[in-house]
Design an enzyme around this catalytic site. Structure first.
Site, PDB file in Angstrom:
ATOM      1  N   ARG A  53       0.904  -1.166   0.309  1.00 40.34           N
ATOM      2  CA  ARG A  53       0.078  -0.333  -0.069  1.00 40.34           C
ATOM      3  C   ARG A  53       0.869   0.944   0.376  1.00 40.34           C
ATOM      4  O   ARG A  53       2.218   0.901   0.442  1.00 40.34           O
ATOM      5  CB  ARG A  53      -0.620   0.214   0.719  1.00 40.34           C
ATOM      6  CG  ARG A  53      -0.511  -0.490   2.414  1.00 40.34           C
ATOM      7  CD  ARG A  53      -0.045  -0.158   2.942  1.00 40.34           C
ATOM      8  NE  ARG A  53       0.122   1.190   3.507  1.00 40.34           N
ATOM      9  CZ  ARG A  53       0.928   2.056   3.969  1.00 40.34           C
ATOM     10  NH1 ARG A  53       2.659   1.725   3.553  1.00 40.34           N
ATOM     11  NH2 ARG A  53       1.124   3.177   4.608  1.00 40.34           N
ATOM     12  N   ARG A  90      -7.234  -0.330  -6.835  1.00 38.03           N
ATOM     13  CA  ARG A  90      -7.730   1.276  -6.187  1.00 38.03           C
ATOM     14  C   ARG A  90      -7.840   1.849  -6.785  1.00 38.03           C
ATOM     15  O   ARG A  90      -6.859   2.064  -7.216  1.00 38.03           O
ATOM     16  CB  ARG A  90      -6.993   0.391  -4.666  1.00 38.03           C
ATOM     17  CG  ARG A  90      -5.952  -0.080  -3.540  1.00 38.03           C
ATOM     18  CD  ARG A  90      -5.390   0.005  -2.672  1.00 38.03           C
ATOM     19  NE  ARG A  90      -5.983   1.068  -1.294  1.00 38.03           N
ATOM     20  CZ  ARG A  90      -5.441   1.342  -0.139  1.00 38.03           C
ATOM     21  NH1 ARG A  90      -3.998   1.426  -0.506  1.00 38.03           N
ATOM     22  NH2 ARG A  90      -5.843   2.230   0.868  1.00 38.03           N
ATOM     23  N   GLN A 203      -2.006   2.488  10.297  1.00 36.84           N
ATOM     24  CA  GLN A 203      -0.517   2.484  10.092  1.00 36.84           C
ATOM     25  C   GLN A 203       0.296   3.034  10.179  1.00 36.84           C
ATOM     26  O   GLN A 203       1.207   2.603  10.093  1.00 36.84           O
ATOM     27  CB  GLN A 203      -0.654   3.075   8.345  1.00 36.84           C
ATOM     28  CG  GLN A 203      -1.868   2.068   7.425  1.00 36.84           C
ATOM     29  CD  GLN A 203      -3.142   2.503   6.620  1.00 36.84           C
ATOM     30  OE1 GLN A 203      -3.684   3.144   8.058  1.00 36.84           O
ATOM     31  NE2 GLN A 203      -4.010   2.951   5.862  1.00 36.84           N
ATOM     32  N   ASP A 244      -1.675  10.576  -1.786  1.00 40.21           N
ATOM     33  CA  ASP A 244      -2.038   9.620  -2.453  1.00 40.21           C
ATOM     34  C   ASP A 244      -2.742  11.016  -4.387  1.00 40.21           C
ATOM     35  O   ASP A 244      -2.436   9.365  -5.006  1.00 40.21           O
ATOM     36  CB  ASP A 244      -2.797   9.080  -2.345  1.00 40.21           C
ATOM     37  CG  ASP A 244      -2.831   7.988  -1.043  1.00 40.21           C
ATOM     38  OD1 ASP A 244      -2.638   8.292  -0.442  1.00 40.21           O
ATOM     39  OD2 ASP A 244      -2.440   6.513  -1.682  1.00 40.21           O
ATOM     40  N   LYS A 255      -4.481  10.537   3.481  1.00 42.12           N
ATOM     41  CA  LYS A 255      -5.051   9.149   4.458  1.00 42.12           C
ATOM     42  C   LYS A 255      -6.505   9.470   4.944  1.00 42.12           C
ATOM     43  O   LYS A 255      -6.081  11.102   5.373  1.00 42.12           O
ATOM     44  CB  LYS A 255      -4.145   8.809   5.635  1.00 42.12           C
ATOM     45  CG  LYS A 255      -5.267   7.740   6.203  1.00 42.12           C
ATOM     46  CD  LYS A 255      -5.844   6.407   5.517  1.00 42.12           C
ATOM     47  CE  LYS A 255      -4.917   5.699   4.672  1.00 42.12           C
ATOM     48  NZ  LYS A 255      -6.025   4.810   4.066  1.00 42.12           N
TER      49      LYS A 255
HETATM   50  O1  MRU Z   1      -4.730   3.825   2.758  1.00 41.75           O
HETATM   51  P1  MRU Z   1      -2.698   3.535   2.326  1.00 41.75           P
HETATM   52  O2  MRU Z   1      -2.421   2.959   3.386  1.00 41.75           O
HETATM   53  O3  MRU Z   1      -2.108   2.728   1.047  1.00 41.75           O
HETATM   54  O4  MRU Z   1      -2.626   5.222   2.105  1.00 41.75           O
HETATM   55  C1  MRU Z   1      -0.905   5.426   2.033  1.00 41.75           C
HETATM   56  C2  MRU Z   1      -1.109   7.094   2.999  1.00 41.75           C
HETATM   57  O5  MRU Z   1      -2.247   7.203   2.838  1.00 41.75           O
HETATM   58  C3  MRU Z   1      -0.366   7.516   2.705  1.00 41.75           C
HETATM   59  O6  MRU Z   1       0.113   8.574   3.146  1.00 41.75           O
HETATM   60  C4  MRU Z   1       0.238   7.668   0.324  1.00 41.75           C
HETATM   61  O7  MRU Z   1       0.256   7.024  -0.355  1.00 41.75           O
HETATM   62  C5  MRU Z   1       1.921   8.898   0.351  1.00 41.75           C
HETATM   63  S1  MRU Z   1       2.758   7.515   0.567  1.00 41.75           S
HETATM   64  C6  MRU Z   1       4.159   8.111   0.220  1.00 41.75           C
END
Ligand code: MRU
Length: 369
Positions: A53, A90, A203, A244, A255
């Protein structure tokens, strides 16, 4: 980064040449387990079920997924099927589309029997590029940390707050939000990290805390609601998060809960920075709240929680009344006006269209058609 003193990436070709290997992040922090991806189905599952992820790592896994797919069926139909299967895993992280587009552009014109090798080479290049990008983001962030340090007493600790995991586990190596922290720590600057636990999947508590522990960076895990309190009491010098998908106007989708951190930071005059690799910019959109698709995940991530018992057994328990409904949007959008700066591989960008285009002038025309 290192695990027990040994350098690791999050994804690498298997030594036997027949698969790609990843760290299964659903098992951390309690178990370090390597998973083997041998097929397109394995790669799509790894992304969807979040064995991997984080936006950059999702992109890198998709690139290797195209290689695995081309070994199974390298026809035009196979290429298009692989693109679609991986694309639907996703919806929010734009690095997925970026990596798949790169693969389709490179593989499309080739003869089918040349596609698998080309896909493998491309996936390796995407991984190496990600490592370099994150290191450069680290340099840009280190300059910001040094600037903040110059206004403090010598040897006074710099307190960074981060949300979710935008660390090396979310990328191929270094991380985006964490690269500046690792560089500062390695340079002898005293840094301490407030780690938001990041409900519902935690996370922060399970991945960011694990990474920082392994690297020896002082940190404290806090509940998501504590950040504002620490900011009010002058205990946060800066916030650094990942993203993201960032629009060309600098709106940042990250997130769920990132927006609330940005609001609290704004209210308290705490600088709010975002580690932004250029493959995470969606140059085709301007308004993040309107145009970024937000992943809605299984409600059980909210109603249940997983942890380790004293006897070492990992269990999942329910924490809500049986009949209560639960909603689970996985991301939110922080408008550019709440962002202090975007830490990119080309340096610090103002969070605006002009700010981004000043560093990436070749994207001026992108998204106009
Ligand atoms: O749902 P996830 O765990 O994939 O979300 C990850 C995040 O929100 C991170 O902050 C984002 O992907 C940046 S990673 C360098």
């Amino acid at each position: 980064m290192k695990i027990d003193g040994k350098p690791h990436r999050t994804i690498w070709p298997a030594p036997d040449g027949n698969a790609v290997e990843i760290i299964d992040q659903t098992k951390l922090p309690h178990l370090f387990e390597v998973a083997r991806l041998e097929t397109l189905k394995d790669a799509a599952h790894a992304i969807k079920a979040m064995l991997v992820r984080g936006a950059p790592l999702i992109g890198a896994t998709a690139a290797y997924g195209m290689w695995l797919a081309m070994r199974e069926d390298s026809s035009d139909a196979g290429l298009s099927n692989a693109y679609d299967r991986l694309y639907e895993t996703r919806p929010t992280a734009v690095n997925l589309r970026w990596a798949l587009d790169a693969a389709r552009t490179k593989l499309g014109p080739l003869a089918p029997d040349a596609r698998a090798d080309a896909a493998f080479t491309l996936a390796g290049e995407i991984c190496d590029e990600d490592v370099e990008i994150n290191r450069s983001i680290g340099e840009a962030g280190l300059a910001v940390i040094k600037d903040i340090q110059s206004r403090k007493k010598p040897r006074e600790t710099i307190n960074v707050l981060t949300h979710c995991n935008a660390g090396w586990l979310a990328t191929v190596d270094w991380g985006t939000a964490t690269a500046p922290i690792y560089l500062a720590h390695d340079a002898g600057i005293p840094v301490h990290v407030w780690v938001d636990e990041t409900r519902p999947r935690n996370q922060g508590a399970s991945l960011t805390a694990w990474e920082l522990s392994n690297h020896g960076v002082p940190h404290t895990v806090i509940v998501d609601n504590a950040g504002g309190h620490y900011m009010q009491h002058g205990m946060v010098d800066l916030v650094i998060t990942g993203t993201d998908r960032t629009t060309r106007a600098g709106d940042v989708c990250n997130k769920i809960g990132t927006y609330l951190k940005a609001l609290a930071a704004h209210d308290n005059g705490v600088p709010f920075y975002v580690g932004l690799p250029s493959p995470t910019v969606d140059w085709t959109i301007v308004d993040g709240v309107r145009d970024i698709p937000i992943e809605e995940r299984d409600f059980r991530e909210v109603t249940e929680i997983t942890g380790r018992l004293a006897d070492g057994k990992v269990v999942t328990v329910t924490i809500t009344p049986e009949k209560s409904a639960a909603a689970n949007p996985a991301f939110d959008v922080t408008p550019a006006r709440l962002v202090t700066g975007l830490l990119t591989e080309r340096g610090l960008a103002e969070p605006s269209e002009e700010g981004l285009l000043r560093l990436f002038p070749e994207m001026r025309q992108a998204g106009e058609d």
